[in-house]
Design an enzyme around this catalytic site. Structure first.
Site, PDB file in Angstrom:
ATOM      1  N   GLU A   1      15.281  77.657  -8.881  1.00 36.40           N
ATOM      2  CA  GLU A   1      16.426  77.080  -9.438  1.00 36.40           C
ATOM      3  C   GLU A   1      15.990  77.053 -10.893  1.00 36.40           C
ATOM      4  O   GLU A   1      17.295  77.225 -11.312  1.00 36.40           O
ATOM      5  CB  GLU A   1      16.367  75.835  -8.878  1.00 36.40           C
ATOM      6  CG  GLU A   1      17.542  75.227  -9.023  1.00 36.40           C
ATOM      7  CD  GLU A   1      17.852  73.877  -9.225  1.00 36.40           C
ATOM      8  OE1 GLU A   1      18.387  72.939  -9.607  1.00 36.40           O
ATOM      9  OE2 GLU A   1      17.344  72.821  -7.397  1.00 36.40           O
ATOM     10  N   HIS A   2      15.405  76.400 -10.980  1.00 36.41           N
ATOM     11  CA  HIS A   2      15.449  76.317 -13.064  1.00 36.41           C
ATOM     12  C   HIS A   2      15.155  77.519 -13.606  1.00 36.41           C
ATOM     13  O   HIS A   2      16.128  77.989 -14.681  1.00 36.41           O
ATOM     14  CB  HIS A   2      14.188  75.415 -13.321  1.00 36.41           C
ATOM     15  CG  HIS A   2      14.672  73.382 -13.058  1.00 36.41           C
ATOM     16  ND1 HIS A   2      14.310  72.963 -14.969  1.00 36.41           N
ATOM     17  CD2 HIS A   2      14.867  72.834 -12.082  1.00 36.41           C
ATOM     18  CE1 HIS A   2      14.843  71.914 -13.610  1.00 36.41           C
ATOM     19  NE2 HIS A   2      15.020  72.505 -12.334  1.00 36.41           N
TER      20      HIS A   2
ATOM     21  N   GLU B   1      10.615  65.990 -15.632  1.00 37.21           N
ATOM     22  CA  GLU B   1      11.363  65.421 -13.793  1.00 37.21           C
ATOM     23  C   GLU B   1      10.848  64.598 -13.433  1.00 37.21           C
ATOM     24  O   GLU B   1      10.943  63.879 -12.786  1.00 37.21           O
ATOM     25  CB  GLU B   1      12.225  67.066 -13.465  1.00 37.21           C
ATOM     26  CG  GLU B   1      13.116  66.701 -12.364  1.00 37.21           C
ATOM     27  CD  GLU B   1      13.610  67.737 -11.850  1.00 37.21           C
ATOM     28  OE1 GLU B   1      14.855  67.019 -11.281  1.00 37.21           O
ATOM     29  OE2 GLU B   1      13.916  69.146 -12.462  1.00 37.21           O
TER      30      GLU B   1
ATOM     31  N   HIS C   1      12.163  75.196  -6.181  1.00 43.01           N
ATOM     32  CA  HIS C   1      13.127  74.277  -7.291  1.00 43.01           C
ATOM     33  C   HIS C   1      12.853  74.510  -8.537  1.00 43.01           C
ATOM     34  O   HIS C   1      13.559  74.692  -9.512  1.00 43.01           O
ATOM     35  CB  HIS C   1      12.425  72.476  -7.405  1.00 43.01           C
ATOM     36  CG  HIS C   1      12.621  71.681  -8.052  1.00 43.01           C
ATOM     37  ND1 HIS C   1      12.589  71.949  -9.418  1.00 43.01           N
ATOM     38  CD2 HIS C   1      14.024  71.372  -8.203  1.00 43.01           C
ATOM     39  CE1 HIS C   1      12.752  70.351 -10.545  1.00 43.01           C
ATOM     40  NE2 HIS C   1      14.223  70.617  -9.539  1.00 43.01           N
TER      41      HIS C   1
END
Length: 413
Positions: free
Chosen positions: A49-50, A126, A46
């Site tokens: 991905e950022h 997040e 993840h």
């Protein structure tokens, strides 16, 4: 009809030409998700991905977003337990720009040290956001316990400790290991010519070098459990998971879909009608399948006042017992099949959902069923296949339960 082409470097392209629409959806799928991560770098899929949105050698982060925004298009990405997907949706006349941006992100992202440090804070925020959402927290906690010790149980976002300690070198090592063409799929759906698009993709990704990739996935052991966590909320959130079937179990996947539709998968389902409509105990209640390679679960989710929790839980268990003892009627199975077919066909009207469906299937199964084949699989569900999957899944000995809410620790269900 789908067309498939594998380039010399191992990159697989699957496309579905739909000449009567004006849009194209294109996704780049990477066979890497949280399931294959080490606990030390939990959240690395993840995190990457950022980072791919933080800028390349020729585009800033703002330019990546604005070039698509200015065309009225969409660009986004998501990370799951088993894969990561980057995608665009644009008018057909603008797809070259979308392809250029996605290839630039995959091949030329900077991984700037300052950006990494800033993004750690963003992802931790997040993580806090999801922790503040009891519906998300209850599911993440349940997976952590039923798949304890396996990558499927780890949070896709990672932990605060893993995020704070992750290093640039670890991000790059993971990226360079799994972001390779022979571990990836590009899926396209919309108004385009497949052969022309293959040529364009080949030009953009010709310098993407293949490497050996070794991903070994075993069936994740399912552990029955009951866990609870106090959280100051107005409602109690309940998650229950039954051990189910894997994505490869073709007949059982469709049979369970038919059963789940009747059990809790729609507003006409048994759970919704009995617990919400008849008894008024909840606002939200539903069930759904989660399919992974070699394993899966059937999840049941509800939110309610604390005083209704025990009754809701007992009704759900009673419905599970009733299914396991009395199965379903021919009439129920027929109606559920028709409902599933209608829902599936309506979903085909979106190029985005079609791109997602064929991309995920090609990445995880290395094959894609046509619309007619999927409809045939649904039609082939019968009372015997339904009984078989009910016997396999609706077993209270393979049940995990998690409850999150005010003063729920120590409660017995």
């Amino acid at each position: 009809m789908y067309k498939v082409k594998t380039l010399e470097n191992g990159l697989t392209i699957i496309g579905e030409e739909i000449p009567y629409v004006k849009s194209i959806s294109l996704g780049v799928w990477i066979n890497a998700g949280s399931r294959i991560e080490d606990a030390k770098v939990s959240g690395v899929s993840h995190f990457i991905e950022h980072m791919l949105f933080k800028g390349t050698r020729k585009r800033t982060s703002k330019e990546i977003a604005s070039e698509i925004d200015n065309l009225g298009g969409q660009i986004n990405a998501f990370t799951s337990k088993e894969y990561t997907c980057y995608y665009v949706k644009l008018l057909d006349e603008h797809i070259d720009i979308g392809l250029d941006i996605l290839s630039d992100m995959i091949l030329n992202s900077k991984f700037d040290t300052n950006d990494i440090d800033k993004e750690k804070s963003v992802i931790i925020e997040e993580l806090k956001m999801y922790e503040d959402s009891p519906e998300d927290l209850v599911y993440d906690m349940l997976l952590e316990h039923i798949y304890e010790g396996d990558g499927l149980g780890m949070n896709i976002l990672g932990t605060r400790e893993s995020l704070e300690n992750i290093k640039k070198e670890e991000l790059l090592e993971y990226f360079n290991t799994y972001y390779v063409p022979n571990n990836s799929v590009i899926s396209i759906s919309g108004n385009f010519n497949f052969d022309e698009m293959v040529e364009k993709i080949e030009v953009k990704f010709k310098n993407w070098d293949r490497k050996d990739v070794n991903i070994t996935l075993d069936e994740a052991p399912f552990k029955s459990c009951f866990i609870s966590k106090n959280k100051d909320t107005e409602q109690v959130s309940l998650a229950m998971n039954l051990k189910a079937v894997g994505i490869e179990d073709n007949e059982e996947v469709y049979s369970l879909a038919v059963v789940n539709n009747i059990f809790g998968g729609s507003i006409s389902s048994r759970l919704f009608q009995k617990i919400r409509e008849e008894k008024g105990l909840v606002y939200s209640i539903y069930s759904e399948q989660s399919l992974y390679r070699k394993c899966g679960e059937l999840g049941i989710f509800a939110s309610m006042s604390k005083e209704n929790l025990k009754e809701v839980c007992e009704i759900i268990k009673d419905e599970i017992k009733d299914l396991s003892e009395n199965y379903l009627s021919e009439k129920e199975i027929h109606e559920s099949k028709e409902q599933l077919k209608g829902s599936y066909l309506l979903g085909l009207e979106s190029t985005g959902s079609r791109m997602m469906s064929i991309g995920k299937s090609m990445l995880l199964l290395n094959k894609v069923k046509t619309t007619d084949e999927i409809l045939e699989c649904i039609n082939n569900v019968n009372i015997e296949s339904v009984k078989k999957v009910i016997n396999k899944v609706f077993n209270l000995d393979n049940l995990g339960i998690c409850v999150v809410g005010r003063d729920v620790e120590g409660i017995e269900l």
